[in-house]
Design a protein around this motif. Structure first.
Motif, PDB file in Angstrom:
ATOM      1  N   CYS A 277       2.564   1.746  -3.426  1.00 59.92           N
ATOM      2  CA  CYS A 277       1.682   2.309  -4.447  1.00 59.92           C
ATOM      3  C   CYS A 277       1.548   3.819  -4.251  1.00 59.92           C
ATOM      4  O   CYS A 277       1.612   4.591  -5.214  1.00 59.92           O
ATOM      5  N   ARG A 278       1.359   4.237  -3.027  1.00 60.07           N
ATOM      6  CA  ARG A 278       1.175   5.655  -2.731  1.00 60.07           C
ATOM      7  C   ARG A 278       2.431   6.465  -3.056  1.00 60.07           C
ATOM      8  O   ARG A 278       2.356   7.631  -3.451  1.00 60.07           O
TER       9      ARG A 278
ATOM     10  N   SER B   8       9.705   7.295  -8.101  1.00 63.13           N
ATOM     11  CA  SER B   8      10.143   7.252  -9.497  1.00 63.13           C
ATOM     12  C   SER B   8      10.974   8.475  -9.859  1.00 63.13           C
ATOM     13  O   SER B   8      11.922   8.376 -10.645  1.00 63.13           O
TER      14      SER B   8
ATOM     15  N   ALA C 111       2.898   3.223 -14.702  1.00 62.95           N
ATOM     16  CA  ALA C 111       2.211   4.474 -15.028  1.00 62.95           C
ATOM     17  C   ALA C 111       3.108   5.696 -14.880  1.00 62.95           C
ATOM     18  O   ALA C 111       2.810   6.755 -15.444  1.00 62.95           O
TER      19      ALA C 111
ATOM     20  N   GLU D 131       0.822  -1.220   0.000  1.00 65.41           N
ATOM     21  CA  GLU D 131       0.000   0.000   0.000  1.00 65.41           C
ATOM     22  C   GLU D 131       0.856   1.270   0.000  1.00 65.41           C
ATOM     23  O   GLU D 131       0.665   2.147  -0.860  1.00 65.41           O
TER      24      GLU D 131
ATOM     25  N   ALA E  31       4.641   5.853  -5.417  1.00 66.65           N
ATOM     26  CA  ALA E  31       5.144   5.635  -6.781  1.00 66.65           C
ATOM     27  C   ALA E  31       5.632   6.906  -7.465  1.00 66.65           C
ATOM     28  O   ALA E  31       6.755   6.933  -7.991  1.00 66.65           O
TER      29      ALA E  31
ATOM     30  N   LEU F  31      -0.770  -5.006  -9.001  1.00 68.02           N
ATOM     31  CA  LEU F  31      -1.202  -3.677  -8.589  1.00 68.02           C
ATOM     32  C   LEU F  31       0.000  -2.743  -8.432  1.00 68.02           C
ATOM     33  O   LEU F  31      -0.005  -1.610  -8.938  1.00 68.02           O
ATOM     34  N   VAL F  32       1.031  -3.206  -7.737  1.00 69.08           N
ATOM     35  CA  VAL F  32       2.213  -2.376  -7.508  1.00 69.08           C
ATOM     36  C   VAL F  32       2.916  -2.068  -8.833  1.00 69.08           C
ATOM     37  O   VAL F  32       3.271  -0.920  -9.120  1.00 69.08           O
TER      38      VAL F  32
ATOM     39  N   HIS G 127       1.222   0.688 -10.871  1.00 64.06           N
ATOM     40  CA  HIS G 127       1.481   2.053 -10.393  1.00 64.06           C
ATOM     41  C   HIS G 127       2.827   2.581 -10.905  1.00 64.06           C
ATOM     42  O   HIS G 127       2.940   3.767 -11.255  1.00 64.06           O
ATOM     43  N   TYR G 128       3.826   1.719 -10.951  1.00 61.39           N
ATOM     44  CA  TYR G 128       5.146   2.182 -11.376  1.00 61.39           C
ATOM     45  C   TYR G 128       5.277   2.216 -12.897  1.00 61.39           C
ATOM     46  O   TYR G 128       6.026   3.037 -13.440  1.00 61.39           O
TER      47      TYR G 128
END
Length: 299
Positions: free
Chosen positions: A241-242, A248, A276, A238, A244, A269-270, A273-274
């Motif tokens: 993801c937040r 990055s 994206a 979690e 990311a 899911l993880v 996010h990355y």
């Protein structure tokens, strides 16, 4: 060597939200009343806990079965699981040394003081005292990060590395030992930062590793002009993801990002996010249901 006395135990399995009430009902029975989480494969946090009452002589099983059944019924539990067992005397020094046996992860050899000087030829040795912080290298997520760092550094050691959520500093020190000249270890917990600094000094890596208290990737103390060639974040799915976008931005062109602390079912899911925010998944390392992801920034 000191040998512990033998004990007998009575145990009751209960939901986590009933632990405090059950302990209160048992009071100061026996030698000690303890509780601990019962791991469930595939689940990071288990809803099932076990209450244990220890005795220095065999308890009356009939009496305690009736008593714990009554407690369980009072808490609304049906068909309670009650177990009785004998805890034999143990040589705790030997047992602790077995539990703290050296860890081999790629070229890395993590060991306690009692195994100093036992590193195999060609290995990268680290003396680790986790103290009050998380991270001994024995967790599958930490192990996966060690393998990833070793693989990356074998090709070409990065110039700069950031260990986000450093815990005991093991990953930061591993990177430094593998040839990274500038390593920054960051953690939200000042106790972890203090433990990391102690471990860094213990391993003679103070010239390569610095540690700071920081909770977010956008903390100005983490900023460097051209980014880090390697960023490692062994946290949980979690917060990964937040974080990311922020993480990055810290990765240099052609740099690597290693993510861990996520279960196999959380990988997609993880990774999404990355992906994206411009990072590409290069490989994964799977161990005991936990995944470590190695991503790279597109040139």
């Amino acid at each position: 060597m000191p040998i512990s006395p033998e004990f007998w135990s009575v145990e009751l399995d209960i939901p986590v939200d009933l632990v405090a009430a059950t302990e209160e009902m048992l009071g100061d029975e026996g030698v000690a009343v303890t509780s601990y989480e019962v791991p469930i494969p595939g689940q990071a946090i288990s809803p099932k806990w076990r209450i244990q009452v220890l005795f220095d002589a065999p308890p009356d099983e009939t009496e305690w079965r009736h008593r714990l059944t009554a407690i369980a019924e009072g808490l609304g539990l049906e068909s309670p699981v009650i177990t009785f067992s004998h805890v034999p005397a143990k040589d705790w020094v030997r047992h602790t040394n077995i539990l703290n046996a050296p860890i081999h992860a790629g070229r890395f050899f993590l060991h306690g003081a009692h195994d100093a000087g036992k590193a195999p030829p060609g290995s990268l040795s680290l003396l680790l005292d986790a103290g009050l912080a998380f991270g001994t290298g024995r967790a599958p997520s930490t192990y996966g990060c060690l393998l990833a760092i070793d693989q990356i550094c074998r090709v070409k050691p990065p110039r700069r590395m950031l260990d986000m959520g450093t815990g005991s500093g093991v990953l930061a020190m591993a990177a430094a030992r593998a040839g990274v000249p500038q390593v920054l270890a960051a953690d939200i917990d000042p106790v972890a930062v203090a433990v990391t600094r102690d471990n860094v000094r213990l391993n003679g890596l103070s010239q390569r590793v610095a540690a700071v208290t920081a909770s977010r990737p956008d903390d100005p103390r983490l900023a460097v002009a051209s980014g880090y060639d390697l960023v490692v974040a062994n946290i949980l799915a979690e917060p990964l993801c937040r974080m990311a976008p922020g993480l990055s931005r810290l990765v240099a062109a052609n740099g690597h990002l290693v993510l861990s602390g996520l279960l196999a079912r959380e990988e997609r899911l993880v990774a999404a996010h990355y992906r994206a925010v411009g990072l590409k998944l290069k490989r994964r390392i799977a161990r005991e249901g936990w995944h470590t992801l190695v991503l790279s920034r597109r040139p």
